[in-house]
Design an enzyme around this catalytic site. Structure first.
Site, mmCIF file in Angstrom:
data_model
loop_
_atom_site.group_PDB
_atom_site.id
_atom_site.type_symbol
_atom_site.label_atom_id
_atom_site.label_comp_id
_atom_site.label_asym_id
_atom_site.label_seq_id
_atom_site.Cartn_x
_atom_site.Cartn_y
_atom_site.Cartn_z
ATOM 1 N N ALA A 1 2.170 9.624 -2.078
ATOM 2 C CA ALA A 1 3.399 10.377 -1.840
ATOM 3 C C ALA A 1 4.562 9.665 -2.532
ATOM 4 O O ALA A 1 4.553 8.439 -2.675
ATOM 5 C CB ALA A 1 3.647 10.475 -0.342
ATOM 6 N N GLY B 1 -1.746 8.931 -0.682
ATOM 7 C CA GLY B 1 -2.017 10.357 -0.813
ATOM 8 C C GLY B 1 -2.822 10.710 -2.062
ATOM 9 O O GLY B 1 -3.506 11.734 -2.089
ATOM 10 N N GLU C 1 -6.263 10.101 -1.080
ATOM 11 C CA GLU C 1 -6.610 11.161 -0.119
ATOM 12 C C GLU C 1 -6.868 12.489 -0.821
ATOM 13 O O GLU C 1 -7.757 13.245 -0.424
ATOM 14 C CB GLU C 1 -5.495 11.299 0.916
ATOM 15 N N GLU D 1 -0.674 2.427 3.079
ATOM 16 C CA GLU D 1 0.309 2.864 4.077
ATOM 17 C C GLU D 1 0.568 1.814 5.148
ATOM 18 O O GLU D 1 1.675 1.701 5.668
ATOM 19 C CB GLU D 1 -0.159 4.173 4.743
#
Ligand code: HXC
Length: 260
Positions: free
Chosen positions: A66, A111, A114, A134
């Site tokens: 992100a 992300g 992911e 994270e």
């Protein structure tokens, strides 16, 4: 369609999408995720497209997660909306009924990792690396990393990556069954083409049923999952693809599947 954050190309049965923010390591922001949903619309709608291939622009990154510069200012409610957009997008990719390949050409972090986990298959360049940092940011993976990674590699390795936030190499990711294959940079494209051709030759009806059986079945008891498998197989048995597949076998020729 003109995209600001993606490069989208249709080549035969394959729709290829390149995350195109190389200066930001192809980080995910609202705009990119919204555009990605438009690509999924096309993928879902067009029966001629059988496979989605996703990669990152440039030499360094598949996707660094992100966009931290955008996240930093978000209120809790805005963060919730951003998390929900990514989760819905990746779940849609996973359950759309057609396969996807993440071609991980560099770092896949947060992300970005992911996103690759929501794809059906992962092909990594030997220079790729994977991590969920994270835990070093005071957040947790919010695009399915705490759920998909343990299901793919097992709880032990997943917790190792989640709790340390460390990066692992493509080779280690392969050893841990996180990626399906590792290729040298100069053979990566050929590798992707070979996998794409193999998958696109197969029956789209079978592929749709297999993806549903594996995804839905993994949340059911064995008995219910086997019942689902039977029903999906019986449904496939009434398809033109099944008639063509059986006829081709008996006539000793290659099948030509229409996905109906
Ligand atoms: C925004 C990013 C970024 C990111 C890199 N950049 N990652 N911008 N969001 N996630 C930007 C840098 O700020 C920099 O821009 C440029 O890309 C190049 O990065 P460098 O750090 O200078 O390059 P390098 O030293 O090669 O290191 C690359 C890197 C590192 C290993 C990818 O940038 C890194 O660790 N990035 C953060 C990765 C991360 O923590 N991802 C998880 C995000 S949270 P400027 O303009 O400064 O030069 C997440 C949660 C998802 O993904 C679900 C919940 C929302």
């Amino acid at each position: 369609m003109n995209y600001s954050y993606l490069i989208v190309q249709e080549e035969g049965s394959v729709l290829s999408v390149v995350l195109n923010r190389p200066k930001a390591m192809n980080a995910l922001n609202n705009g990119l995720l919204s555009e990605f949903n438009l690509v999924l619309d096309q993928f879902e709608r067009d029966p001629g497209i059988r496979l989605l291939v996703i990669t990152g622009e440039g030499e360094k990154a598949f996707c660094a997660g992100a966009d931290i510069k955008e996240l930093v200012e978000l209120s809790a409610l805005e963060m919730k909306a951003f998390l929900s957009l990514g989760q819905r997008t990746f779940r849609r990719l996973e359950t759309i009924g057609k396969p996807s390949i993440a071609v991980v050409n560099g770092v896949a972090l947060g992300g970005g990792f992911e996103l690759s986990l929501a794809c059906s298959l992962r092909i990594a360049s030997e220079t790729a690396s994977f991590g969920l940092p994270e835990v070093r940011l005071g957040m947790i993976p919010g695009y399915g990393g705490t759920q998909r990674l343990p299901r793919i590699t097992g709880k032990g390795k997943a917790l190792e990556l989640l709790l340390t936030g460390k990066r692992i190499s493509a080779e280690e990711a392969y050893q841990e069954r996180i990626v399906n294959v590792v290729a040298a940079r100069d053979t990566l494209q050929t590798e992707v083409e070979q996998w794409s051709e193999t998958i696109c030759r197969n029956s789209p009806v079978s592929i749709r049923m297999i993806m549903e059986a594996v995804d839905v079945g993994s949340h059911l008891s064995m008995d219910n999952a086997l019942a689902l498998e039977t029903n999906l197989d019986a449904l496939a048995a009434d398809s033109n693809d099944k008639r063509e597949g059986f006829a081709a076998f008996l006539e000793k020729r290659n099948p030509i599947f229409e996905g109906k």
